[in-house]
Write an enzyme that holds these catalytic residues in place. Structure first.
Site, short mmCIF file in Angstrom:
data_model
loop_
_atom_site.label_atom_id
_atom_site.label_comp_id
_atom_site.label_asym_id
_atom_site.label_seq_id
_atom_site.Cartn_x
_atom_site.Cartn_y
_atom_site.Cartn_z
N GLU A 116 10.97 92.61 -29.14
CA GLU A 116 10.63 91.84 -28.14
C GLU A 116 8.94 92.21 -27.63
OE1 GLU A 116 11.27 88.34 -28.30
OE2 GLU A 116 13.68 88.77 -28.51
N HIS A 139 13.81 92.30 -19.63
CA HIS A 139 14.39 90.87 -20.14
C HIS A 139 15.92 91.12 -20.39
CE1 HIS A 139 15.28 88.13 -23.24
NE2 HIS A 139 15.93 89.11 -24.50
#
Ligand code: 13P
Ligand code: ZN
Length: 270
Positions: A116, A139
């Site tokens: 990510e 995240h």
């Protein structure tokens, strides 16, 4: 040169991901964290001219060129970070308009930064435009926020208002509300771009049926943001199927705005 494992930024990072795991937000390799560092702080612990590897990022982020980040590794388990930080974390410097990352420390098993990375770096760039103090993108997969995206409308005003109504502190902690993305394929530049766009107006971005992104000036603030939103979602999941007898009214939310000197996002309260 001082031992990097004693650096305050390293200690704080290890404590934070360990705590995220303890909260159940990061099963297996779920979740990822990036912390922007100052060159002068890195230089106390590393020879910043000693580049171990160069890793292509697959995107451009010109405003982040020359910036340093401590980042969790792809496929790495948060529960293991405290035992082997040099395997599970890496310290990189973005170069060539952000198209390349120079590895200065970590990923010692040949690994690399989170899949990510696009969402993280694009979100850093977006948040820095809004708040030059921003240093963290986080995240994770908190169960109640995730569950909420299955049973609640994804309309951002409605989603935010529900969370604000669930705990008195929610509107104080995130007066700008939460932004929401529909389900999208993770680990892509597309979800990175969409997340960064949403980060321009809020520090919390829900990824429907996946998890949440938070951004903030330090690890504590960002952890606390996600923690508070997740608490709101937990209350919601406890009561959603029951008749609602009481709630926090818009009038009361306005009282909280005044008492805590915060401004709810325009148009979100009556
Ligand atoms: P990474 O292991 O690549 O960080 O991916 C975990 C995750 O949460 C994907 O969204
Ligand atoms: Zn994820």
């Amino acid at each position: 040169m001082k031992d990097i494992l004693t650096a305050p930024f390293m200690v704080e990072m290890i404590r934070t991901v360990t705590n995220m795991y303890a909260h159940g937000w990061d099963e297996r390799n779920g979740g990822n964290v990036s912390l922007m560092l100052e060159e002068k702080d890195v230089a106390e612990y590393l020879d910043i001219t000693n580049v171990l590897r160069v890793i292509p990022t697959g995107f451009a982020a010109p405003t982040l060129a020359g910036k340093y980040f401590l980042v969790t590794g792809t496929g790495k388990y948060f529960k293991n970070v405290q035992y082997a930080p040099d395997v599970n974390l890496g310290l990189v410097r973005l170069v060539e308009d952000g198209k390349m990352a120079e590895l200065l420390w970590g990923y010692t098993d040949g690994g690399q930064f989170t899949s990510e990375f696009p969402a993280h770096m694009m979100s850093h760039a977006a948040r820095l435009e809004v708040n030059p103090e921003n240093r963290v993108v986080m995240h994770c997969h908190p169960a109640n926020l995730l569950a909420m995206t299955y049973v609640h409308t994804l309309d951002e005003i409605a989603f935010t208002r529900t969370l604000w109504q669930m705990c008195t502190e929610c509107i104080v902690v995130f007066p700008e509300g939460v932004n929401v993305l529909p389900w999208m394929l993770c680990g892509t530049n597309e979800i990175g771009e969409a997340t960064a766009e949403k980060m321009k107006t809020a520090r919390l971005v829900v990824w429907s049926q996946h998890g949440i992104y938070g951004a903030g000036k330090d690890l504590d603030e960002t952890f606390g943001l996600i923690e508070t939103a997740e608490k709101g979602a937990e209350i919601y999941m406890k009561i959603a199927h029951l008749p609602r007898v009481n709630t926090i009214t818009d009038e009361q939310l306005h009282l909280l705005e005044k008492r805590f000197n915060v401004k709810a996002r325009d148009g979100y309260l009556n």
